[in-house]
Scaffold this active site. Structure first.
Site, PDB file in Angstrom:
ATOM      1  N   LYS A 198      51.466  -7.465 -13.104  1.00 44.17           N
ATOM      2  CA  LYS A 198      51.281  -8.836 -12.594  1.00 44.17           C
ATOM      3  C   LYS A 198      52.429  -9.729 -13.077  1.00 44.17           C
ATOM      4  O   LYS A 198      53.033 -10.455 -12.280  1.00 44.17           O
ATOM      5  CB  LYS A 198      49.945  -9.381 -13.122  1.00 44.17           C
ATOM      6  CG  LYS A 198      49.809 -10.891 -13.003  1.00 44.17           C
ATOM      7  CD  LYS A 198      48.468 -11.397 -13.497  1.00 44.17           C
ATOM      8  CE  LYS A 198      48.394 -11.761 -14.957  1.00 44.17           C
ATOM      9  NZ  LYS A 198      49.040 -13.011 -15.340  1.00 44.17           N
ATOM     10  N   ASN A 199      52.699  -9.648 -14.387  1.00 42.92           N
ATOM     11  CA  ASN A 199      53.645 -10.610 -14.957  1.00 42.92           C
ATOM     12  C   ASN A 199      55.095 -10.288 -14.632  1.00 42.92           C
ATOM     13  O   ASN A 199      55.995 -11.044 -15.008  1.00 42.92           O
ATOM     14  CB  ASN A 199      53.421 -10.743 -16.466  1.00 42.92           C
ATOM     15  CG  ASN A 199      52.108 -11.446 -16.748  1.00 42.92           C
ATOM     16  OD1 ASN A 199      51.524 -12.069 -15.856  1.00 42.92           O
ATOM     17  ND2 ASN A 199      51.636 -11.344 -17.984  1.00 42.92           N
TER      18      ASN A 199
ATOM     19  N   ARG B  63      49.750 -20.769 -13.724  1.00 44.42           N
ATOM     20  CA  ARG B  63      50.848 -21.365 -14.458  1.00 44.42           C
ATOM     21  C   ARG B  63      52.209 -20.779 -14.057  1.00 44.42           C
ATOM     22  O   ARG B  63      53.237 -21.457 -14.115  1.00 44.42           O
ATOM     23  CB  ARG B  63      50.577 -21.117 -15.948  1.00 44.42           C
ATOM     24  CG  ARG B  63      51.525 -21.761 -16.866  1.00 44.42           C
ATOM     25  CD  ARG B  63      51.174 -21.405 -18.301  1.00 44.42           C
ATOM     26  NE  ARG B  63      52.335 -21.505 -19.146  1.00 44.42           N
ATOM     27  CZ  ARG B  63      52.733 -22.632 -19.706  1.00 44.42           C
ATOM     28  NH1 ARG B  63      52.051 -23.728 -19.560  1.00 44.42           N
ATOM     29  NH2 ARG B  63      53.828 -22.677 -20.439  1.00 44.42           N
TER      30      ARG B  63
ATOM     31  N   ASP C 245      45.497 -20.321 -17.710  1.00 44.83           N
ATOM     32  CA  ASP C 245      44.438 -19.983 -18.663  1.00 44.83           C
ATOM     33  C   ASP C 245      44.268 -21.065 -19.715  1.00 44.83           C
ATOM     34  O   ASP C 245      45.218 -21.731 -20.098  1.00 44.83           O
ATOM     35  CB  ASP C 245      44.792 -18.667 -19.356  1.00 44.83           C
ATOM     36  CG  ASP C 245      44.875 -17.546 -18.371  1.00 44.83           C
ATOM     37  OD1 ASP C 245      43.885 -17.306 -17.695  1.00 44.83           O
ATOM     38  OD2 ASP C 245      45.953 -16.942 -18.271  1.00 44.83           O
TER      39      ASP C 245
ATOM     40  N   ASP D 144      48.189 -10.604 -25.106  1.00 50.43           N
ATOM     41  CA  ASP D 144      47.263 -10.314 -24.002  1.00 50.43           C
ATOM     42  C   ASP D 144      46.452  -9.037 -24.249  1.00 50.43           C
ATOM     43  O   ASP D 144      45.665  -8.628 -23.392  1.00 50.43           O
ATOM     44  CB  ASP D 144      48.014 -10.229 -22.668  1.00 50.43           C
ATOM     45  CG  ASP D 144      48.528 -11.596 -22.243  1.00 50.43           C
ATOM     46  OD1 ASP D 144      48.017 -12.607 -22.751  1.00 50.43           O
ATOM     47  OD2 ASP D 144      49.447 -11.652 -21.408  1.00 50.43           O
TER      48      ASP D 144
HETATM   49  N1  EPU Z   1      55.622 -22.738 -25.221  1.00 47.15           N
HETATM   50  C1  EPU Z   1      55.984 -24.016 -25.558  1.00 47.15           C
HETATM   51  N2  EPU Z   1      56.862 -24.674 -24.744  1.00 47.15           N
HETATM   52  C2  EPU Z   1      57.363 -24.108 -23.621  1.00 47.15           C
HETATM   53  C3  EPU Z   1      56.987 -22.791 -23.281  1.00 47.15           C
HETATM   54  C4  EPU Z   1      56.110 -22.120 -24.116  1.00 47.15           C
HETATM   55  O1  EPU Z   1      55.553 -24.562 -26.575  1.00 47.15           O
HETATM   56  O2  EPU Z   1      58.155 -24.753 -22.927  1.00 47.15           O
HETATM   57  C5  EPU Z   1      54.688 -22.005 -26.091  1.00 47.15           C
HETATM   58  C6  EPU Z   1      53.379 -21.729 -25.353  1.00 47.15           C
HETATM   59  O3  EPU Z   1      52.508 -22.839 -25.426  1.00 47.15           O
HETATM   60  C7  EPU Z   1      52.863 -20.528 -26.097  1.00 47.15           C
HETATM   61  C8  EPU Z   1      54.147 -19.777 -26.470  1.00 47.15           C
HETATM   62  O4  EPU Z   1      55.201 -20.734 -26.376  1.00 47.15           O
HETATM   63  O5  EPU Z   1      52.205 -20.929 -27.253  1.00 47.15           O
HETATM   64  C9  EPU Z   1      54.478 -18.584 -25.618  1.00 47.15           C
HETATM   65  O6  EPU Z   1      54.467 -18.940 -24.244  1.00 47.15           O
HETATM   66  P1  EPU Z   1      55.351 -18.181 -23.168  1.00 47.15           P
HETATM   67  O7  EPU Z   1      56.201 -19.181 -22.491  1.00 47.15           O
HETATM   68  O8  EPU Z   1      56.021 -16.997 -23.812  1.00 47.15           O
HETATM   69  O9  EPU Z   1      54.238 -17.651 -22.176  1.00 47.15           O
HETATM   70  P2  EPU Z   1      54.200 -17.769 -20.595  1.00 47.15           P
HETATM   71  O10 EPU Z   1      55.511 -17.416 -20.018  1.00 47.15           O
HETATM   72  O11 EPU Z   1      53.573 -19.044 -20.213  1.00 47.15           O
HETATM   73  C10 EPU Z   1      53.599 -15.253 -20.196  1.00 47.15           C
HETATM   74  C11 EPU Z   1      52.492 -14.499 -19.526  1.00 47.15           C
HETATM   75  C12 EPU Z   1      51.214 -14.611 -20.329  1.00 47.15           C
HETATM   76  C13 EPU Z   1      51.482 -14.101 -21.739  1.00 47.15           C
HETATM   77  C14 EPU Z   1      52.673 -14.840 -22.371  1.00 47.15           C
HETATM   78  C15 EPU Z   1      53.056 -14.307 -23.742  1.00 47.15           C
HETATM   79  C16 EPU Z   1      53.051 -14.660 -17.216  1.00 47.15           C
HETATM   80  C17 EPU Z   1      52.705 -15.178 -15.867  1.00 47.15           C
HETATM   81  N3  EPU Z   1      52.270 -15.033 -18.204  1.00 47.15           N
HETATM   82  O12 EPU Z   1      53.169 -16.626 -20.238  1.00 47.15           O
HETATM   83  O13 EPU Z   1      50.289 -13.752 -19.683  1.00 47.15           O
HETATM   84  O14 EPU Z   1      50.329 -14.298 -22.525  1.00 47.15           O
HETATM   85  O15 EPU Z   1      53.817 -14.729 -21.519  1.00 47.15           O
HETATM   86  O16 EPU Z   1      53.454 -12.978 -23.656  1.00 47.15           O
HETATM   87  O17 EPU Z   1      53.991 -13.908 -17.365  1.00 47.15           O
HETATM   88  C18 EPU Z   1      48.195 -12.982 -18.900  1.00 47.15           C
HETATM   89  O18 EPU Z   1      48.797 -12.181 -18.171  1.00 47.15           O
HETATM   90  O19 EPU Z   1      46.957 -12.913 -19.114  1.00 47.15           O
HETATM   91  C19 EPU Z   1      48.960 -14.060 -19.550  1.00 47.15           C
HETATM   92  C20 EPU Z   1      48.390 -15.172 -20.006  1.00 47.15           C
END
Ligand code: EPU
Length: 417
Positions: A23-24, A93, A117, A306
């Site tokens: 998915k990601n 998101r 989420d 995750d």
């Molecule tokens: N963060 C910030 N500022 C930002 C961006 C992130 O403070 O500008 C913080 C977030 O709040 C969080 C941390 O950094 O505490 C990590 O966030 P990240 O940006 O790495 O996550 P994401 O890109 O929003 C993706 C996956 C998530 C997965 C995370 C961590 C996708 C669509 N989502 O989210 O997947 O948990 O990376 O590996 O790729 C899931 O599939 O169930 C899921 C939630």
């Protein structure tokens, strides 16, 4: 009324599951296609709700998306509408990634601030700061972020405060068409990001270092449509293995990449699972009762956040007390109350989850709070005495293709109601 899953516990799972595309990764490959007009072909795309939501985002922008089995053909227009509407962004998101792609392609982007989420506050400040340093400007009007770069984006050095997956991807998408060289320091190293970089490279981008902490991108004038097969979903694989471990089962996952789950497999072995891998399969035999272990979630290649709810669920019936430390999200603990309703003894103390292993869980009605917590509650239900109703199945549908069919094929007593 929303669907639920009804599970009757007590069966040891046995058999083999073919793992689909991640998915990601698929969601990001879909966004990347916006960078070049014409027909793109993305294979191994899972049939899940989030992919449908992203297809609607792309269609809003003016692209067409046609699915044939796991092959998605995306036809991207010459002049995409630089806009992602609130009703879609709120559901997922990952829609925020159109920001970098549309700024690069159209010189502007209007994107509602994301939902997704409920893990506590999930800001996008790293995305914004990085894009600003490349020359974009942003204004927030009534909940919609207006980004603008009328003269195009310019390559620069960006050093991320945290190796955010989404921020690294957004900057990568923006940088491939920027003027000059962009360096992303403290970059995320996730396999899904490497998959995105490989797809962009097939489209004609010049990217070095994807999969390491420093990514260097040499901007090019234009990209071409391309074909690509999505990397296997390590979280889908890990979740079925957790189900096998929890039910004292014997489960094989095929068509996956065991090297993407090194830390998770190590932890499964340390709770007493027998784990064997080949190049593309993982076979697990679950212990009668898991051993207690401590775990800390970390950016890749650390233990994946995750897989946190699935791990806590396995440890909830361990012989002893374990501590899981959540280092990625401030609040990913809402499901603990649901697990306790099933008889577990788990509680959060700051960023730590203290898990006192109990002998048995018992079925009841619980709510799936998000994709992974929902899957973890189904896994708990498969070991619990009696019947469990997991409400709000739509969360699980966001991330798992053929969830019920696959679990039934392993012998689970589960149905959608
Ligand atoms: N963060 C910030 N500022 C930002 C961006 C992130 O403070 O500008 C913080 C977030 O709040 C969080 C941390 O950094 O505490 C990590 O966030 P990240 O940006 O790495 O996550 P994401 O890109 O929003 C993706 C996956 C998530 C997965 C995370 C961590 C996708 C669509 N989502 O989210 O997947 O948990 O990376 O590996 O790729 C899931 O599939 O169930 C899921 C939630």
């Amino acid at each position: 009324m929303a669907d639920s899953f009804h599970v009757r516990g007590g069966t040891a799972l046995s058999g083999s599951i073919k793992i689909g595309g991640a998915k990601n990764a698929a969601l990001k490959l879909m966004v990347a296609s916006l960078l070049a007009p014409g027909k793109h072909h993305i294979g191994n795309v899972p049939n899940i709700v989030d992919v449908d939501t992203m297809a609607r985002v792309l269609e809003h922008v003016g692209a067409t998306c046609d699915r044939d089995g796991s092959m998605l053909t995306i036809d991207v227009p010459d002049d995409p509408l630089p806009e992602a509407p609130l009703d879609l962004v709120r559901q997922m998101r990952a829609s925020i990634l159109v920001l970098g792609a549309l700024l690069a392609r159209a010189g502007e982007a209007r994107v509602a601030l994301p939902g997704g989420d409920d893990f506590g506050s999930r800001p996008i400040d790293f995305h914004i700061k990085g894009l600003e340093s490349m020359g974009a400007t942003f204004e927030l009007h009534h909940g919609v972020l207006h980004g603008s770069a009328p003269d195009g984006l310019t390559g620069t050095d960006v050093f991320l405060e945290f190796p955010s997956v989404g921020a690294t991807e957004n900057l990568l998408l923006a940088a491939v068409l920027a003027d000059g060289v962009t360096t992303i320091g403290n970059a995320a190293r996730e396999p899904e990001l490497v998959d995105l970089a490989q797809y962009l490279t097939t489209m004609g981008a010049k990217i070095d270092g994807a999969g390491t902490s420093t990514i260097e991108i040499h901007g090019v004038g234009a990209l071409e449509p391309a074909s690509h097969s999505t990397v296997p979903d390590r979280l889908e694989a890990g979740t079925y293995l957790a189900a096998g471990a929890m039910t004292r089962g014997h489960v094989t996952v095929t068509d996956c990449k065991p090297e993407h789950l090194r830390m998770e497999l190590r932890k499964l072995a340390s709770i007493g699972c027998e784990v064997e891998t080949t190049e593309s399969t993982i076979t697990l035999v679950g212990p009668d009762r898991p051993a207690a272990v401590d775990v800390a979630t970390l950016p890749y290649p650390g233990f994946h956040t995750d897989m946190h709810p699935q791990m806590v669920t396995m440890l909830s019936v361990a012989d002893g007390t374990s501590i899981l430390t959540e280092n990625i999200y401030a609040g990913r603990f809402r499901y603990l109350g649901e697990l306790n309703r099933m008889g577990a003894d788990v509680h959060a103390d700051g960023q730590h989850v203290v898990i006192r292993g109990v002998d048995r869980l018992s079925g009841c009605e619980v709510d799936a709070c998000d994709i992974r917590a929902g899957a973890a509650l189904v896994i708990a239900a498969m070991r619990a005495d009696g019947d469990t109703l997991i409400r709000d199945a739509q969360h699980i549908d966001r991330g798992y293709d053929r969830w019920v069919e696959n679990l039934q094929s392993l012998g689970a007593d589960i149905e959608r109601v």
